[in-house]
Motif scaffolding. Structure first.
Motif, PDB file in Angstrom:
ATOM      1  N   LYS A 119       0.946  -1.011   0.114  1.00  0.00           N
ATOM      2  CA  LYS A 119      -0.126  -0.019   0.037  1.00  0.00           C
ATOM      3  C   LYS A 119       0.799   1.082  -0.044  1.00  0.00           C
ATOM      4  N   MET A 120       0.310   1.949  -0.910  1.00  0.00           N
ATOM      5  CA  MET A 120       1.425   3.443  -0.878  1.00  0.00           C
ATOM      6  C   MET A 120       0.835   4.218   0.246  1.00  0.00           C
ATOM      7  N   LEU A 121       2.042   4.720   0.974  1.00  0.00           N
ATOM      8  CA  LEU A 121       1.755   5.770   2.113  1.00  0.00           C
ATOM      9  C   LEU A 121       2.163   7.104   1.751  1.00  0.00           C
ATOM     10  N   GLU A 122       3.118   7.177   0.956  1.00  0.00           N
ATOM     11  CA  GLU A 122       3.287   8.678   0.568  1.00  0.00           C
ATOM     12  C   GLU A 122       4.340   8.532  -0.749  1.00  0.00           C
ATOM     13  N   TYR A 123       4.696   9.403  -1.378  1.00  0.00           N
ATOM     14  CA  TYR A 123       5.763   9.630  -2.430  1.00  0.00           C
ATOM     15  C   TYR A 123       6.310  11.112  -2.227  1.00  0.00           C
ATOM     16  N   ASN A 124       7.855  10.917  -1.866  1.00  0.00           N
ATOM     17  CA  ASN A 124       8.850  11.997  -2.078  1.00  0.00           C
ATOM     18  C   ASN A 124       9.724  12.032  -3.221  1.00  0.00           C
ATOM     19  N   ALA A 125       9.177  12.750  -4.047  1.00  0.00           N
ATOM     20  CA  ALA A 125      10.135  12.942  -5.169  1.00  0.00           C
ATOM     21  C   ALA A 125      10.866  14.159  -5.498  1.00  0.00           C
ATOM     22  N   ASP A 126      10.917  14.804  -4.138  1.00  0.00           N
ATOM     23  CA  ASP A 126      11.723  16.268  -4.664  1.00  0.00           C
ATOM     24  C   ASP A 126      13.094  16.262  -3.637  1.00  0.00           C
ATOM     25  N   THR A 127      13.123  15.766  -2.182  1.00  0.00           N
ATOM     26  CA  THR A 127      14.217  15.713  -1.544  1.00  0.00           C
ATOM     27  C   THR A 127      14.253  14.488  -0.893  1.00  0.00           C
ATOM     28  N   PRO A 128      14.107  13.196  -1.402  1.00  0.00           N
ATOM     29  CA  PRO A 128      14.249  11.932  -0.494  1.00  0.00           C
ATOM     30  C   PRO A 128      15.670  11.846  -0.205  1.00  0.00           C
ATOM     31  N   THR A 129      15.830  11.216   1.075  1.00  0.00           N
ATOM     32  CA  THR A 129      17.059  10.953   1.587  1.00  0.00           C
ATOM     33  C   THR A 129      16.954   9.549   2.099  1.00  0.00           C
ATOM     34  N   SER A 130      17.909   8.760   2.762  1.00  0.00           N
ATOM     35  CA  SER A 130      18.297   7.345   2.987  1.00  0.00           C
ATOM     36  C   SER A 130      18.886   6.985   1.612  1.00  0.00           C
ATOM     37  N   LEU A 131      19.457   7.572   0.863  1.00  0.00           N
ATOM     38  CA  LEU A 131      20.014   7.082  -0.147  1.00  0.00           C
ATOM     39  C   LEU A 131      21.293   6.321  -0.149  1.00  0.00           C
ATOM     40  N   VAL A 132      22.125   7.044   0.638  1.00  0.00           N
ATOM     41  CA  VAL A 132      23.349   6.714   0.849  1.00  0.00           C
ATOM     42  C   VAL A 132      23.369   5.181   1.506  1.00  0.00           C
ATOM     43  N   GLU A 133      22.672   4.869   2.542  1.00  0.00           N
ATOM     44  CA  GLU A 133      22.549   3.614   3.241  1.00  0.00           C
ATOM     45  C   GLU A 133      21.780   2.752   1.889  1.00  0.00           C
ATOM     46  N   ALA A 134      20.870   3.003   1.433  1.00  0.00           N
ATOM     47  CA  ALA A 134      20.176   1.967   0.358  1.00  0.00           C
ATOM     48  C   ALA A 134      21.054   1.624  -0.784  1.00  0.00           C
ATOM     49  N   ALA A 135      21.764   2.703  -1.297  1.00  0.00           N
ATOM     50  CA  ALA A 135      22.457   2.489  -2.257  1.00  0.00           C
ATOM     51  C   ALA A 135      23.922   1.777  -2.257  1.00  0.00           C
TER      52      ALA A 135
END
Length: 393
Positions: A119-135
């Protein structure tokens, strides 16, 4: 989808810090430091689960883009709290010229427990973080702990390829990468530094600076960096609603490179991303796709029947990291929020070994690209959430 306990690697903190995750600990209100990067556990998924999630994310992204088109076509900017007519016009122009503007990535937050549709809770397509840990960090963790395993994670390669494809859309000169000096943890700094690294691997010339050091040259009517060089393209982890309303907001709008050869500064992400990072999007998507299995009912004019049904969550239109979110179980009196909200059906986060889990599913350009998982003790994923790695078994 399963949660597993595992012994952290010796000297794990130094290891992830060397990989760019310089904020592996979180300071709590009692002044204690506890792991933000938590490798005392991990999640495993089957390949069919990941393939189904990937398909879901692609479909959700397409529906959100359709909702953005609907907002522009119907002029529903007031529903997003965009009351400035000039800003609305620029966002609409940015949307219509989106093929001419560089745009990188976004992150869906999903409720998923392995036993039903996400289920979609939200979408952040402008300033999403947690990228370093994910990638980065969780990929290196997997290679060390589970050599030969796999992970839903093509973020790095896709980001490099995105920069290569979009390089022709960029104006001449270096791409500036701006972080905020007010970021005490270093999360913004390292996210921007990581994205700068992907741009350099794509062959782009780059420069780093802080948002606070961006200057305004009155003689030329242009933004300049701390070396007085024109800023022609700038990636920023600074929300558009702040950028447009700050002291120099009028200059941002005056000089906005919105495609078509106008303006002097190209901002990344582009202005049309305001359409996808506003909680009002949830209500518009539900309006366009009512009953869709990957959506939760959501409204802008109040909780409607949600208050007497499963309960609801009131989300400020521009809230971040759970700020201002209030939960209203069934039977509670409707709240009167102090600011405009989106009212979404209450779907409590699933619990695994006492931890509430939310999936962060990444999109690069228009394609699903990877997964990050955060755990929290409560039902709202806030600044005290922990990042936990995953593998495909």
């Amino acid at each position: 989808m399963e949660r597993h306990r595992i012994r952290p690697r010796p000297d794990w903190q130094r290891t992830v810090e060397e990989q760019g995750l310089i904020y592996p600990l979180t300071r709590y209100p009692d002044d204690s430091l506890r792991p933000y990067w938590d490798e005392s556990a991990y999640y495993s998924f089957t390949l069919p689960e990941v393939e189904a999630l990937e398909e879901t994310v692609g479909e959700l992204h397409g529906m959100c883009m359709a909702a953005a088109a609907h907002i522009v076509e119907k002029g529903r900017f007031a529903d997003l709290g965009i009351m400035d007519g000039r800003l609305a016009d620029l966002v609409a122009e940015s949307w219509r010229r989106r093929a001419e503007l560089p745009s990188l990535y976004g992150r869906f937050d999903l409720r998923y427990d392995g036993s039903g549709p996400a289920k979609m809770l939200e979408y952040n397509a402008d300033t999403p973080t947690s990228l370093v840990e994910a990638a980065s960090a969780q990929w290196f963790w997997m290679e060390e702990r589970f050599p030969g395993a796999d992970q839903w994670n093509s973020l790095h390669e896709r980001l490099v390829e995105a920069w290569k494809r979009q390089a022709p859309l960029l104006p001449p000169g270096p791409v500036h990468f701006a972080h905020s000096d007010t970021d005490e943890l270093g999360e913004d700094l390292m996210t921007v530094a990581y994205l700068r690294e992907t741009a350099e691997q794509a062959g782009l010339d780059t420069e780093a600076l802080s948002v606070e050091s961006i200057g305004w040259d009155r003689m030329t009517g242009r933004f300049v960096d701390d070396g007085l060089r024109f800023i022609r393209a700038c990636f920023k982890l600074y929300p558009w609603e702040w950028l447009a309303s700050d002291e120099f907001g009028p200059q941002v709008l005056d000089t906005l490179d919105n495609g078509g050869g106008t303006g002097t500064t190209c901002w990344i992400e582009p202005a049309w991303k305001m359409l996808l990072s506003n909680k009002a999007l949830l209500a518009v998507v539900w309006e366009l796709y009512p009953g869709h299995p990957n959506l939760l009912p959501a409204y802008l004019d109040g909780p409607r029947d949600l208050a007497s049904g499963r309960g609801y969550v009131a989300k400020p239109l521009l809230g971040r990291e759970g700020a201002g979110v209030t939960l209203h179980p069934p039977g509670t009196a409707p709240a009167r929020p102090e600011e405009p909200c989106c009212y979404q059906e209450l779907a409590p986060l699933p619990e695994f070994s006492g931890n509430r889990v939310v999936l962060g599913a990444w999109v690069v350009e228009d394609e699903p690209a990877g997964l990050g998982i955060r755990e929290s003790e409560g039902l709202v994923t806030d600044g005290y959430a922990r990042f936990v790695p995953h593998v495909i078994r």
